[in-house]
Design an enzyme around this catalytic site. Structure first.
Site, PDB file in Angstrom:
ATOM      1  CB  CYS A  20      -0.902   0.052   1.235  1.00 12.84           C
ATOM      2  SG  CYS A  20      -2.082  -1.301   1.350  1.00 12.84           S
ATOM      3  CD  GLN A  66      -9.464  -7.219 -14.670  1.00 17.70           C
ATOM      4  OE1 GLN A  66      -8.970  -6.368 -13.914  1.00 17.70           O
ATOM      5  NE2 GLN A  66      -9.187  -7.254 -15.970  1.00 17.70           N
ATOM      6  CB  CYS A 111      -3.706  -2.190 -15.947  1.00  9.42           C
ATOM      7  SG  CYS A 111      -2.445  -2.929 -17.008  1.00  9.42           S
ATOM      8  CB  CYS A 170      -2.826  -8.249   4.774  1.00  6.74           C
ATOM      9  SG  CYS A 170      -2.809  -7.489   3.129  1.00  6.74           S
TER      10      CYS A 170
END
Length: 392
Positions: free
Chosen positions: A56, A230, A347, A127
């Site tokens: 992240c 995905q 993407c 997580c």
């Protein structure tokens, strides 16, 4: 004092005086000595590993500012190519919904994502992006994999399939009865759908009680080990809805870079699907045949052999979802074709904007862009879009 006005592509805040500040959110203020005074869009990161873990980059942002970041990334890329288009509100995936991930494992047993801008592995104890089914395997894998005595770092690919979690371990292979027994015990105790190993010669399945599938467009598609999917169910749904909207009304559609059939199996049309990965296109062909879907498949490298304008002109509309590099070779052919409608999924805003410029120069209009944030709290941005033009 300076104020943070937006977030740059790599996640750092940009102040109104031009300074780049790590871990700053829009609305934060900076004191004379550079300290951050929290603003209205800063939240307390929920994970103990943030910001060390590279999984992240934006956990300190609320959803409003994360959405603004996604929109700015796309708008900035298009603006750099001189392209304008309406950009819709981003579709954001919730926390703990990632159904596929690649973790790294050290010989010592440390397992997790690499640290931000480092090769060091952050040993995961919690997580907030992984689906619970994936995270539940972290501790069991931490016990299992060191028994294989690997001398180098391993990669573990986890995918949530219809039957449970699919596990692919890269960099080692089981040897002997002890490894077989340990693997069997792990698989049975944790209810995994499949375990495969790839020591450099391709995946070899060692545990698969029943064939592993993934439901796409209501069809159970065989899932090859390590196949692309995905990242979240929510993200997939948003992209599929946008693709369906883009080519609505078309009777015959080509799905280029079709993969396992995420879009091909969800379209209300006769579909030609082209894909360069043999295992993926064979899985799609088998699934479509069993479901009696009106779908023709072709194993085709669209980088080396894109569909020509003559081939493209046989279709009413095109859907394409290329890798991050974009579809430069195929877009050249599309630009010269008579196709009236193109649904482009991407993407990578930069390669998308490059291809969008090529299509717009050829007379297409970029009607809209639907941003999708399925990599929660990440700088990774995805989108779907529609290009159209009046018949010549």
């Amino acid at each position: 004092m300076s104020v943070i006005v937006r977030v740059a592509a790599r996640g750092e805040g940009i102040a109104d005086d031009g300074r780049h500040v790590a871990l700053a959110a829009p609305g934060d203020t900076l004191t004379e000595d550079g300290a951050i005074v929290p603003g209205p869009h800063r939240i307390i990161p929920p994970c103990r590993h943030y910001p060390e873990c590279g999984g992240c980059q934006l956990q300190h942002l609320d959803d409003a500012s994360w959405s603004a970041f996604i929109t700015d990334r796309i708008a900035g890329a298009l603006d750099a190519q001189g392209v304008r288009a309406p950009i819709r509100a981003p579709a954001l995936s919730p926390p703990r919904t990632r159904r596929r991930a690649a973790l790294h494992v050290e010989p010592s047993g440390r397992i997790g994502f690499t640290a931000e801008r480092s090769h060091q592995i952050v040993d995961l104890h919690e997580c907030h992006v992984l689906a619970p089914e994936l995270f539940a395997l972290v501790r069991p894998l931490k016990r299992l994999l060191p028994t294989f005595k690997a001398k180098r770092r391993l990669d573990v690919h986890l995918t949530l399939a219809d039957q449970g979690v699919d596990v692919l371990v890269k960099g080692v292979a089981p040897e002997g009865l002890a490894h077989h027994d340990a693997l069997t015990a792990f698989a049975q105790a944790n209810g995994v759908a499949r375990v495969a190993f790839d020591d450099g010669m391709g995946p070899e399945v060692r545990w698969e009680p029943e064939p592993v599938t993934i439901a796409l467009g209501g069809v159970a598609v065989p899932l090859p080990p390590g196949a692309f999917l995905q990242a979240t169910v929510e993200g997939e749904a948003a992209l599929v809805a946008a693709a369906r909207e883009a080519v609505q009304g078309a009777r015959i559609v080509a799905d280029l870079f079709a993969g396992l059939g995420t879009f091909a199996l969800s379209l209300d049309a006769r579909v030609y699907a082209a894909e360069g990965a043999r295992d993926a296109i064979m899985a799609l062909k088998a699934a479509a045949g069993r479901a009696q879907r009106p779908l023709f498949t072709e194993h085709r490298d669209l980088f080396r052999r894109p569909l020509t304008t003559a081939e493209l002109d046989r279709f009413d509309a095109i859907v394409l979802d290329p890798p991050r590099a974009g579809a430069r070779e195929q877009v050249v052919q599309l630009a010269a074709s008579k196709i009236a409608t193109i649904g482009y999924i991407s993407c990578n805003p930069s390669s998308f904007a490059r291809d969008a410029q090529e299509l717009c120069k050829a007379g297409y209009t970029l009607d809209w862009v639907q941003p999708v944030g399925q990599f929660r709290w990440s700088t990774h941005v995805e989108l779907a879009s529609r290009f159209s033009r009046s018949p010549a």
